[in-house]
Design an enzyme around this catalytic site. Structure first.
Site, short mmCIF file in Angstrom:
data_model
loop_
_atom_site.label_atom_id
_atom_site.label_comp_id
_atom_site.label_asym_id
_atom_site.label_seq_id
_atom_site.Cartn_x
_atom_site.Cartn_y
_atom_site.Cartn_z
CB CYS A 93 13.39 9.48 7.92
SG CYS A 93 14.44 8.47 6.65
CB VAL A 133 0.96 6.30 11.11
CG1 VAL A 133 0.53 5.03 10.46
CG2 VAL A 133 0.12 7.72 10.58
N GLY A 134 2.98 4.96 13.05
CA GLY A 134 3.65 3.86 13.61
C GLY A 134 3.28 3.19 14.87
CD GLU A 193 9.97 13.43 11.26
OE1 GLU A 193 8.83 12.97 11.31
OE2 GLU A 193 10.79 12.85 10.74
CD GLU A 234 13.50 1.05 9.62
OE1 GLU A 234 14.10 2.34 9.89
OE2 GLU A 234 14.17 0.10 9.50
CE LYS A 244 -1.86 2.86 1.92
NZ LYS A 244 -1.56 4.40 1.66
N GLY A 275 6.93 5.26 8.15
CA GLY A 275 6.12 6.44 8.11
C GLY A 275 6.45 7.09 9.45
CB SER A 276 4.40 9.96 10.88
OG SER A 276 2.90 9.34 10.81
P1 NAD Z 1 2.51 8.65 7.28
O1 NAD Z 1 2.77 8.27 8.48
O2 NAD Z 1 1.67 9.68 7.20
O3 NAD Z 1 2.29 7.83 6.16
C1 NAD Z 1 2.88 6.67 5.84
C2 NAD Z 1 2.14 5.62 5.23
O4 NAD Z 1 1.37 4.99 6.05
C3 NAD Z 1 1.27 6.01 4.11
O5 NAD Z 1 1.27 4.97 2.94
C4 NAD Z 1 -0.25 5.90 4.57
O6 NAD Z 1 -1.28 6.12 3.84
C5 NAD Z 1 -0.03 4.98 5.62
N1 NAD Z 1 -1.00 5.40 6.80
C6 NAD Z 1 -1.49 6.50 7.42
N2 NAD Z 1 -2.42 6.29 8.32
C7 NAD Z 1 -2.49 4.73 8.31
C8 NAD Z 1 -3.06 4.00 9.20
N3 NAD Z 1 -3.78 4.41 10.27
N4 NAD Z 1 -3.06 2.67 9.14
C9 NAD Z 1 -2.15 2.00 8.15
N5 NAD Z 1 -1.49 3.07 7.23
C10 NAD Z 1 -1.68 4.50 7.37
O7 NAD Z 1 4.06 9.22 6.78
P2 NAD Z 1 4.32 10.26 5.44
O8 NAD Z 1 3.80 11.49 5.82
O9 NAD Z 1 3.77 9.64 4.40
O10 NAD Z 1 5.85 10.13 5.55
C11 NAD Z 1 6.80 11.06 6.44
C12 NAD Z 1 6.98 10.23 7.77
O11 NAD Z 1 8.05 9.04 7.55
C13 NAD Z 1 8.18 11.07 8.36
O12 NAD Z 1 8.02 10.99 9.85
C14 NAD Z 1 9.39 10.32 8.11
O13 NAD Z 1 10.57 10.62 9.05
C15 NAD Z 1 9.05 9.08 7.92
N6 NAD Z 1 10.18 8.38 7.26
C16 NAD Z 1 10.81 7.43 8.04
C17 NAD Z 1 11.91 6.63 7.55
C18 NAD Z 1 12.62 5.68 8.02
O14 NAD Z 1 13.32 4.49 7.28
N7 NAD Z 1 13.00 5.78 9.30
C19 NAD Z 1 12.06 6.81 6.09
C20 NAD Z 1 11.19 7.61 5.41
C21 NAD Z 1 10.49 8.26 6.07
#
Ligand code: NAD
Length: 496
Positions: free
Chosen positions: A284, A232-233, A385, A250, A175, A228-229
């Site tokens: 990130c 959400v993580g 962040e 991550e 996804k 991701g964030s």
């Molecule tokens: P996000 O958490 O908003 O979204 C990431 C993904 O999760 C998207 O595909 C989104 O549709 C999905 N998502 C959102 N809500 C969800 C839910 N309730 N259940 C399941 N999936 C859901 O993050 P973003 O804005 O796309 O990315 C930016 C963030 O990602 C920053 O915090 C950045 O630091 C982090 N990031 C981390 C790394 C790493 O390897 N540590 C790498 C790149 C980005």
């Protein structure tokens, strides 16, 4: 007419069950509509997971070297289409062409690394404590994997997950982020062309709260790999915890670059500019805190400001541009909100802090490179962040204080120190609380054959890339073969 894109399920390009769609637009020009994508829900996810489950029974038995050969072909196809995909990616998410080419390159590197791993995927053999008995450990696949990815590395991050998952014999559903579905389509076209069998890889577009959450909830999904964030993580980790589902996270960062008084200032300035404003600060591993010794702070900030003001902002498709737009309006609002917070907290704005709407750029989400001085370590702009081109300068009096400040946030992804003193370099390597430490380099620049990930709130202890990613995507099985012809009891028969 906008182009219509589809999900990829069981080897077919299909619409979502509901027929609902969402739009994908160019962040450098909101009038440029890239295409319309399926807004999928639980039914689509269920269809994709069923296909992946069916395909698993055969794919897990394909010898790992053969799976590696397919991934090698994927790498070759990425190489062939590198420029085309880089352009698609820049149009879709804004970062400049040099960087999107690098993003595809990372996918290729990951493919070739995984292809080689197909002929290793080592387990261990070890002596048994008993006579005529053989003992070893082997890796076995986990099953159907659910992969959820962000938009800032639309090729690299999906490939970091997909290639090792496939190499280990898993099947999967991806996804991708709502802001970068087009790059994901290109990757799946390549997976199909390279000969990945139907059902082994499935692509479901849609919103995180719908398609993403349905994937996390699905009982047949044995593993969730999420980038991701942190917000959400956390939700995903607790949903997986309740189901006792394997989960790798991550998450975010608040990375710092330390510059000591004995550093090469030219190098440190170059590093800080690239770390803070590369990818418009949306990495990130971006440098969002510059922790500088007081003796050189003035010179360092003067030079940085001068250079930051010269950064050419614009459409990343123009080769002369050095910094593209932010990903969307909400991201720009967030960055601007943090700039107001910084001012209210008493930090001094040295440059930037405003929306960039010059000339042709009125229809994109551009923001000026921003530098704050007189930031104290506890301010929100030094703790949270921001994910944009905002750098906070924190002055320190000693090496020890620099280490303490760098470690003083909830995150622990990347870290950097510029120093000419080898003893300080080794102390920093030992004492910085981060998954990655660079000596005399910026906080960005990870290579695919080393472990990638962070400590504290950056994740839950897993590492992608390197050989460590294979620990995410495989289970260990211990195997004992007794050829003594009798019942031998461990811990009992071997005791004198
Ligand atoms: P996000 O958490 O908003 O979204 C990431 C993904 O999760 C998207 O595909 C989104 O549709 C999905 N998502 C959102 N809500 C969800 C839910 N309730 N259940 C399941 N999936 C859901 O993050 P973003 O804005 O796309 O990315 C930016 C963030 O990602 C920053 O915090 C950045 O630091 C982090 N990031 C981390 C790394 C790493 O390897 N540590 C790498 C790149 C980005």
């Amino acid at each position: 007419m906008a182009e219509h894109f589809k999900n990829y399920i069981d080897g077919q390009w299909v619409e979502s069950e509901s027929g609902k769609t969402f739009e994908n637009r160019n962040p450098a020009n909101r009038h440029d509509l890239i295409g319309v994508f399926p807004s999928s829900g639980a039914k689509d996810v269920d269809r994709a997971v069923s296909a992946a489950k069916k395909a698993f029974s055969k794919w897990r038995l394909v010898p790992a070297p053969k799976r590696g050969e397919i991934l090698y072909r994927v790498g070759e196809l990425l190489r062939k289409r590198k420029e085309e995909i880089a352009r698609i990616m820049t149009r879709e998410m804004g970062k400049i062409l040099k960087e999107t080419r690098g993003d595809v390159q990372e996918g290729m590197d990951t493919a070739f690394y995984a292809a080689g791993e197909g002929r290793r995927l080592f387990g261990e053999t070890t002596p048994s404590e008993l006579f005529d008995k053989f003992a070893m450990s082997v890796r076995v696949p986990v099953g159907v994997c659910g992969l959820i990815t962000p938009w800032n590395f639309p090729m690299a991050i999906p490939t970091w997950k997909i290639f090792p998952a496939l190499l280990c014999g898993n099947t999967l559903v991806l996804k991708p982020a709502e802001d970068t579905p087009h790059t994901a389509v290109k990757l799946f076209e390549i997976l199909e062309e390279a000969g990945v069998p139907p059902g082994v890889v499935n692509l479901v577009h849609g919103r995180g709260e719908e398609a993403g959450a349905a994937l996390v909830r699905h009982k047949e999904v044995r593993l969730i790999s999420f980038t991701g964030s942190a917000a959400v993580g956390r939700e995903i980790a607790s949903a997986c915890g309740r189901q006792l589902k394997r989960v790798s996270l991550e998450l975010g960062g608040k990375n710092g670059q330390i510059v000591m008084e004995d550093a090469d200032l030219n190098l440190a300035v170059e590093g800080a500019l690239w770390g803070a404003f590369g990818t418009t600060g949306q990495r990130c591993t971006a440098t969002s805190r510059l922790i500088v010794h007081r003796d050189i702070k003035k010179e360092m900030t003067d030079r940085l400001v001068e250079r930051a003001e010269k950064i050419r902002i614009g459409d990343g498709l123009d080769e002369s541009v050095e910094m593209g737009p932010l990903i969307n309006e909400a991201a720009r609002e967030k960055v601007h909100r943090y700039v107001q917070i910084g001012k209210e907290e008493g930090a001094r704005l040295l440059t930037g802090g405003t929306i960039y709407e010059e000339g042709n750029w009125i229809d994109g989400y551009f923001y000026r490179p921003t530098i704050f001085d007189r930031v104290s370590p506890s301010m929100r702009i030094a703790q949270e962040e921001i994910f944009g081109p905002v750098l906070s300068v924190i002055e320190v009096k000693s090496f020890e204080e620099a280490i303490e400040v760098l470690n003083g946030t909830p995150y622990g992804l990347s870290s950097s120190i510029y120093t000419g003193d080898v003893a300080r370099a080794f102390r920093a390597m030992r004492d910085l609380e981060a998954g990655i430490t660079y000596i005399n380099g910026p906080t960005i620049g990870a290579e695919v054959h080393l472990p990638f990930g962070g400590v504290k709130d950056t994740g839950n202890g897993h590492r992608e890339a390197g050989t460590t990613v294979y620990d995410i995507f495989s289970e260990w099985k211990a195997v004992y073969i007794d050829y003594s012809g009798k019942l031998q009891k461990a811990q009992i028969d071997n005791v004198e």
